[in-house]
Write a protein that holds these residues in place. Structure first.
Motif, mmCIF file in Angstrom:
data_model
loop_
_atom_site.group_PDB
_atom_site.id
_atom_site.type_symbol
_atom_site.label_atom_id
_atom_site.label_comp_id
_atom_site.label_asym_id
_atom_site.label_seq_id
_atom_site.Cartn_x
_atom_site.Cartn_y
_atom_site.Cartn_z
ATOM 1 N N PRO A 1 16.503 -37.701 -58.075
ATOM 2 C CA PRO A 1 15.853 -36.487 -58.566
ATOM 3 C C PRO A 1 14.367 -36.389 -58.291
ATOM 4 O O PRO A 1 13.778 -35.311 -58.379
ATOM 5 C CB PRO A 1 16.090 -36.558 -60.080
ATOM 6 C CG PRO A 1 16.139 -38.036 -60.370
ATOM 7 C CD PRO A 1 16.809 -38.645 -59.173
ATOM 8 N N GLY A 2 13.707 -37.521 -57.986
ATOM 9 C CA GLY A 2 12.255 -37.477 -57.918
ATOM 10 C C GLY A 2 11.670 -37.416 -59.317
ATOM 11 O O GLY A 2 12.298 -37.815 -60.306
ATOM 12 N N ARG A 3 10.442 -36.910 -59.399
ATOM 13 C CA ARG A 3 9.726 -36.920 -60.676
ATOM 14 C C ARG A 3 10.515 -36.211 -61.763
ATOM 15 O O ARG A 3 10.915 -35.061 -61.609
ATOM 16 C CB ARG A 3 8.357 -36.274 -60.503
ATOM 17 C CG ARG A 3 7.511 -36.292 -61.758
ATOM 18 C CD ARG A 3 6.059 -36.096 -61.432
ATOM 19 N NE ARG A 3 5.587 -37.157 -60.536
ATOM 20 C CZ ARG A 3 4.370 -37.192 -60.001
ATOM 21 N NH1 ARG A 3 3.520 -36.227 -60.248
ATOM 22 N NH2 ARG A 3 4.006 -38.194 -59.209
ATOM 23 N N MET B 1 23.894 -41.545 -62.288
ATOM 24 C CA MET B 1 23.455 -40.162 -62.086
ATOM 25 C C MET B 1 22.152 -40.106 -61.305
ATOM 26 O O MET B 1 22.006 -39.333 -60.350
ATOM 27 C CB MET B 1 23.277 -39.471 -63.442
ATOM 28 C CG MET B 1 22.766 -38.034 -63.346
ATOM 29 S SD MET B 1 22.185 -37.426 -64.942
ATOM 30 C CE MET B 1 23.620 -37.669 -65.969
ATOM 31 N N LEU B 2 21.181 -40.918 -61.708
ATOM 32 C CA LEU B 2 19.854 -40.844 -61.105
ATOM 33 C C LEU B 2 19.834 -41.332 -59.663
ATOM 34 O O LEU B 2 19.070 -40.814 -58.839
ATOM 35 C CB LEU B 2 18.859 -41.655 -61.934
ATOM 36 C CG LEU B 2 18.578 -41.150 -63.346
ATOM 37 C CD1 LEU B 2 17.648 -42.102 -64.067
ATOM 38 C CD2 LEU B 2 17.974 -39.749 -63.322
ATOM 39 N N LEU C 1 12.885 -43.955 -57.416
ATOM 40 C CA LEU C 1 13.354 -42.721 -58.049
ATOM 41 C C LEU C 1 12.260 -41.669 -58.183
ATOM 42 O O LEU C 1 12.559 -40.491 -58.375
ATOM 43 C CB LEU C 1 13.910 -43.014 -59.447
ATOM 44 C CG LEU C 1 15.268 -43.694 -59.543
ATOM 45 C CD1 LEU C 1 15.577 -44.043 -60.993
ATOM 46 C CD2 LEU C 1 16.367 -42.803 -58.977
ATOM 47 N N ASP C 2 11.009 -42.065 -58.116
ATOM 48 C CA ASP C 2 9.909 -41.172 -58.476
ATOM 49 C C ASP C 2 9.513 -40.273 -57.303
ATOM 50 O O ASP C 2 9.836 -40.531 -56.148
ATOM 51 C CB ASP C 2 8.708 -42.008 -58.912
ATOM 52 C CG ASP C 2 7.712 -41.238 -59.752
ATOM 53 O OD1 ASP C 2 7.971 -40.066 -60.065
ATOM 54 O OD2 ASP C 2 6.667 -41.823 -60.108
ATOM 55 N N GLU D 1 9.406 -26.883 -53.237
ATOM 56 C CA GLU D 1 8.433 -26.791 -54.331
ATOM 57 C C GLU D 1 7.853 -28.157 -54.657
ATOM 58 O O GLU D 1 6.635 -28.323 -54.779
ATOM 59 C CB GLU D 1 9.110 -26.201 -55.568
ATOM 60 C CG GLU D 1 8.267 -26.209 -56.833
ATOM 61 C CD GLU D 1 7.154 -25.172 -56.824
ATOM 62 O OE1 GLU D 1 6.234 -25.277 -57.651
ATOM 63 O OE2 GLU D 1 7.199 -24.252 -55.975
ATOM 64 N N ARG D 2 8.710 -29.135 -54.801
ATOM 65 C CA ARG D 2 8.239 -30.473 -55.152
ATOM 66 C C ARG D 2 7.382 -31.061 -54.038
ATOM 67 O O ARG D 2 6.352 -31.692 -54.293
ATOM 68 C CB ARG D 2 9.443 -31.374 -55.462
ATOM 69 C CG ARG D 2 9.147 -32.831 -55.758
ATOM 70 C CD ARG D 2 8.103 -33.060 -56.811
ATOM 71 N NE ARG D 2 8.295 -32.279 -58.012
ATOM 72 C CZ ARG D 2 7.379 -32.125 -58.952
ATOM 73 N NH1 ARG D 2 6.184 -32.691 -58.798
ATOM 74 N NH2 ARG D 2 7.630 -31.405 -60.014
ATOM 75 N N ALA D 3 7.776 -30.841 -52.785
ATOM 76 C CA ALA D 3 6.994 -31.367 -51.672
ATOM 77 C C ALA D 3 5.600 -30.740 -51.638
ATOM 78 O O ALA D 3 4.600 -31.442 -51.441
ATOM 79 C CB ALA D 3 7.718 -31.121 -50.345
#
Length: 404
Positions: free
Chosen positions: A252-254, A277-278, A243-244, A314-316
């Motif tokens: 969702p990632g972090r 959900m996650l 998940l992280d 953005e996250r990448a």
């Protein structure tokens, strides 16, 4: 009688089984030295398992897909569907099945390399189901199905976590009380078989520079980064579970752990609802409300789709910078996985914001999904197609010969 080493050296074949949450990918490789090649003799797929539209096919190398009728078995789960398909694969394999190698998502603390499967190993894998509920049960079901169809065939487990066994303790340790850490809560990392393939491929592309500081971006419906030095894992974005880290198709990632507590305590959501959900309703799907498919979102003019893509990039960008810092710099960036190999616009958006790391991208090379995307003089940016199946075939062949 179990297949012997001599069988594996001559006309035997290696079956590779990659069981996902709703599908099973299979491939057959020759068990002689040609198993070191990337191309299998045949591939097969069972998709949409458990749904009325479940389907299966086999495709010999260079040939067309051949549908396989699963009947009612496809609706009963992974193992029943696999039991139908395996005899069809054996009939076209071009030799007896000498061994079967399985992608297993989680090896926990106990397995840092491939292992021959017996009942004790299966029991250990069962204890790891809570760490990877979306995939681990299906990998175990596939092992049992192969064992039922071919009881004498040697089976090998190859772990997505194993490649990350070289991550330093400081990078795999969470700042949690000792009792929690003793229970096994730490960063494990995933997509290790994909990263293992990249690590083996880099010397042929970069020469001696392959031993430098490499960030690999495995971007697909599941997504993660791996920071390598000396072609060994030194940092990764996925953690205790898959998940992280990065934003993914449905994960969702972090995420701030306090947000999970808020859902539990203030919103009144049950743990099962949060898990659903996650794992299945977040990420690109949750952000856009449209799809988890990158192609669909890139073709959409909806503002929700635009936001999903912006958050993804953005996250990448943030995580690539963090991984580069962790390994002390960046000598090359490698894209792999379905999105990494094919989504030129996403690659361009990510690299455009990483110029401070010496990265640049040639628009024509990027549009063509070329091997080398970077202009002359820039830090190398590459596409290396994922090939987890070839890694599993190599590992399985090695243990099969040793066991012979």
């Amino acid at each position: 009688m179990a297949p012997t080493a001599e069988t594996a050296k001559t006309d035997g074949t290696i079956l590779v089984v990659n069981a996902g949450s709703s599908s099973i990918k299979l491939a057959v490789f020759p068990a002689d030295d040609a198993a070191h090649a990337a191309e299998p003799r045949l591939t097969a797929l069972i998709e949409r398992i458990g749904a009325p539209e479940a389907a299966a096919w086999i495709r010999p190398a260079g040939g067309a897909k051949q549908p396989v009728a699963l009947g009612a078995e496809a609706g009963r789960g992974h193992a029943p569907a696999l039991r139908v398909l395996l005899p069809e694969i054996a009939a076209q394999a071009g030799g007896p099945i000498a061994a079967a190698g399985h992608r297993i998502v989680h090896g926990g603390d106990g397995y840092s390399g491939p292992v021959a499967i017996d009942e004790g190993v299966l029991e250990r894998l069962e204890t790891l189901v809570p760490l990877a509920r979306t995939h681990q049960p299906h990998g175990i079901a596939a092992i049992r199905a192969v064992g039922e169809v071919w009881p004498a065939v040697l089976q090998i487990a190859c772990f997505d976590t194993a490649f990350h066994a070289t991550i330093p303790e400081r990078a795999r340790t969470f700042a949690l009380p000792e009792a929690v850490r003793r229970a096994g809560v730490r960063r494990y990392g995933f997509h290790g078989l994909s990263y293992q393939w990249i690590a083996a491929s880099l010397p042929g592309i970069l020469g001696d520079a392959a031993e430098g500081r490499i960030v690999v971006a495995h971007l697909g419906n599941g997504a993660s980064l791996c920071g390598m030095a000396g072609r060994e894992s030194r940092a990764t974005t996925m953690g205790f579970t898959p998940l992280d880290g990065l934003v993914m198709g449905e994960r969702p990632g972090r995420t701030d752990p306090g947000a999970i507590l808020f859902m539990l305590e203030e919103m009144g959501l049950a743990p099962a609802e949060i898990r659903e959900m996650l794992f299945k309703r977040s990420g690109l799907l949750g952000l856009s409300g449209i799809s988890n498919d990158m192609r669909t979102l890139m073709a959409s003019a909806a503002p929700e789709a635009r936001l999903a893509l912006e958050v993804y990039v953005e996250r990448a960008v943030v995580e690539i910078g963090a991984i580069a810092a962790s390994i002390g710099g960046l000598d090359a960036l490698v894209f792999t996985g379905g999105v990494g190999e094919n989504a030129a616009g996403i690659r361009a958006a990510i690299v455009a914001r990483l110029g401070w790391l010496g990265l640049g991208i040639d628009p024509e090379a990027n549009a063509a999904n070329a091997l080398r995307l970077s202009p002359e003089g820039a830090t190398p940016v590459l596409i290396v197609p994922a090939n987890e199946e070839a890694v599993i075939a190599r590992e399985t062949r090695g243990l099969a010969l040793a066991a012979g």
